[in-house]
Design a protein around this motif. Structure first.
Motif, PDB file in Angstrom:
ATOM      1  N   GLN A 217      52.036  51.583  39.087  1.00  0.00           N
ATOM      2  CA  GLN A 217      51.941  52.365  37.861  1.00  0.00           C
ATOM      3  C   GLN A 217      53.361  52.645  37.364  1.00  0.00           C
ATOM      4  O   GLN A 217      54.232  53.049  38.152  1.00  0.00           O
ATOM      5  CB  GLN A 217      51.206  53.686  38.099  1.00  0.00           C
ATOM      6  N   ILE A 218      53.582  52.431  36.105  1.00  0.00           N
ATOM      7  CA  ILE A 218      54.889  52.714  35.511  1.00  0.00           C
ATOM      8  C   ILE A 218      54.832  54.113  34.918  1.00  0.00           C
ATOM      9  O   ILE A 218      54.009  54.397  34.042  1.00  0.00           O
ATOM     10  CB  ILE A 218      55.255  51.668  34.448  1.00  0.00           C
ATOM     11  N   LEU A 219      55.694  54.978  35.423  1.00  0.00           N
ATOM     12  CA  LEU A 219      55.646  56.393  35.086  1.00  0.00           C
ATOM     13  C   LEU A 219      56.896  56.823  34.327  1.00  0.00           C
ATOM     14  O   LEU A 219      57.998  56.307  34.567  1.00  0.00           O
ATOM     15  CB  LEU A 219      55.532  57.230  36.366  1.00  0.00           C
ATOM     16  N   ALA A 225      60.498  52.773  34.078  1.00  0.00           N
ATOM     17  CA  ALA A 225      60.091  53.119  32.717  1.00  0.00           C
ATOM     18  C   ALA A 225      61.005  52.487  31.676  1.00  0.00           C
ATOM     19  O   ALA A 225      60.563  52.122  30.583  1.00  0.00           O
ATOM     20  CB  ALA A 225      60.073  54.639  32.545  1.00  0.00           C
ATOM     21  N   VAL A 226      62.267  52.309  32.033  1.00  0.00           N
ATOM     22  CA  VAL A 226      63.230  51.697  31.113  1.00  0.00           C
ATOM     23  C   VAL A 226      62.880  50.237  30.858  1.00  0.00           C
ATOM     24  O   VAL A 226      63.160  49.691  29.792  1.00  0.00           O
ATOM     25  CB  VAL A 226      64.661  51.826  31.683  1.00  0.00           C
ATOM     26  N   GLU A 227      62.239  49.602  31.862  1.00  0.00           N
ATOM     27  CA  GLU A 227      61.903  48.181  31.774  1.00  0.00           C
ATOM     28  C   GLU A 227      60.424  47.951  31.511  1.00  0.00           C
ATOM     29  O   GLU A 227      59.920  46.837  31.690  1.00  0.00           O
ATOM     30  CB  GLU A 227      62.284  47.484  33.082  1.00  0.00           C
ATOM     31  N   ALA A 228      59.709  48.980  31.093  1.00  0.00           N
ATOM     32  CA  ALA A 228      58.249  48.919  31.009  1.00  0.00           C
ATOM     33  C   ALA A 228      57.756  47.736  30.188  1.00  0.00           C
ATOM     34  O   ALA A 228      56.751  47.090  30.543  1.00  0.00           O
ATOM     35  CB  ALA A 228      57.701  50.226  30.437  1.00  0.00           C
ATOM     36  N   ASP A 229      58.430  47.409  29.103  1.00  0.00           N
ATOM     37  CA  ASP A 229      57.970  46.319  28.235  1.00  0.00           C
ATOM     38  C   ASP A 229      58.077  44.956  28.908  1.00  0.00           C
ATOM     39  O   ASP A 229      57.403  44.006  28.489  1.00  0.00           O
ATOM     40  CB  ASP A 229      58.784  46.304  26.933  1.00  0.00           C
ATOM     41  N   ARG A 230      58.903  44.850  29.941  1.00  0.00           N
ATOM     42  CA  ARG A 230      59.122  43.558  30.602  1.00  0.00           C
ATOM     43  C   ARG A 230      58.341  43.410  31.907  1.00  0.00           C
ATOM     44  O   ARG A 230      58.421  42.365  32.550  1.00  0.00           O
ATOM     45  CB  ARG A 230      60.619  43.363  30.882  1.00  0.00           C
TER      46      ARG A 230
END
Length: 294
Positions: A217-219, A225-230
């Motif tokens: 899970q990206i929190l 979280a900084v890389e969530a789009d990738r």
């Protein structure tokens, strides 16, 4: 059809009647945060997401457990409890202080044992020896956050320990006569499906009693979280298929405590499934039944 040993069945091996884990935050820190191992913690970790709100605002171990007992006791008056030291690294600190906290938990009425969450590189033999003595009188489980069996993955998420640390800790804990659990995260960056399944196979070769899984899970508030789009996370169907394969690997002697985790909505970036843990488990059971019929 029973496809795997669930946690309720596992508890039934050791206790009569209902037993509930109660999460305790004893104010520990982590060697991966305070500089003794690393700084900033694991790239996926926001520890706030682990702790339920039922323990109220009392900072003491006794107060937190008592609040949990009141919460569950309304519906289950005869419930007994395992004090679950979950937050951060619960074997990190002065051994005398640690044992004092464990004994405080066991002294609360209705508490029948301990579950202690920690890192595999943070189990000094001196503490393990003390816990072995305690385990001769009360139920004790050590739950190790292994997360992966691949050192490359562990390094990439800043775990600051190795798979060899996990093998060593689990083996020593089992040899000390203490129940042992392992926690894994499925979907860590860079891992393939086969790597995840191989990690499960490697865990099953160890003297483990309980396996806990959850999807990555990206929190908010984490490095990931900084890389969530990738970062690609599991969708429900893909994770169901992976868990079905995992069930086929894990022997019945090892209980699977859970497959998923549900972070608070305000912290969760992805994946947002909209499912509670029991709902996912029900879907998985239906998938296993379907696979059996094909």
């Amino acid at each position: 059809m029973i496809y795997y040993t669930d946690y309720a069945a596992y508890l039934g091996r050791h206790f009569d009647g209902k037993v509930q884990k109660l999460t305790v935050n004893a104010g520990f820190t982590c060697p991966n945060r305070d500089g003794s191992k690393g700084r900033g913690g694991c790239s996926y970790c926001n520890n706030v997401s682990f702790s339920p709100a039922i323990t109220g605002h009392d900072d003491t171990v006794t107060g937190q457990i008592s609040a949990g007992r009141r919460f569950f006791g309304r519906k289950y008056p005869s419930m007994r409890y395992l004090a679950y030291f979950q937050s951060y690294t619960s074997t990190y600190g002065d051994i005398g202080r640690l044992m004092g906290l464990y004994h405080e938990a066991l002294a609360v009425d209705g508490v029948v044992g301990l579950v202690i969450g920690t890192r595999p590189d943070m189990m000094p033999q001196a503490l393990l020896d003390r816990l072995a003595g305690l385990a001769g009188e009360r139920y004790v489980m050590i739950e190790y956050g292994a997360e992966s069996s691949y050192d490359s993955t562990l390094e990439s998420v800043n775990r600051c320990h190795t798979w060899a640390d996990t093998v060593d800790a689990v083996t020593r804990t089992h040899d000390a006569g203490i129940h042992t659990g392992v926690h894994l995260i499925m979907g860590l960056p860079g891992e393939t499906r086969e790597m995840m399944l191989e990690t499960v196979r490697r865990v099953c070769e160890l003297p483990v009693d309980v396996l806990k899984l959850h999807q990555l899970q990206i929190l908010r508030g984490t490095r990931l979280a900084v890389e969530a789009d990738r970062i690609k996370t599991f969708d429900v169907d893909g994770y169901l298929e992976l868990c079905a394969d995992i069930v086929g690997i894990v022997p019945r002697r090892i209980a699977i405590e859970r497959f998923t985790s549900s972070a608070p909505s305000e912290l969760l970036i992805a994946p947002r499934w909209g499912l509670k843990n029991y709902q996912f488990t029900n879907l998985l059971k239906k998938r296993l039944e379907k696979n059996e019929l094909i």
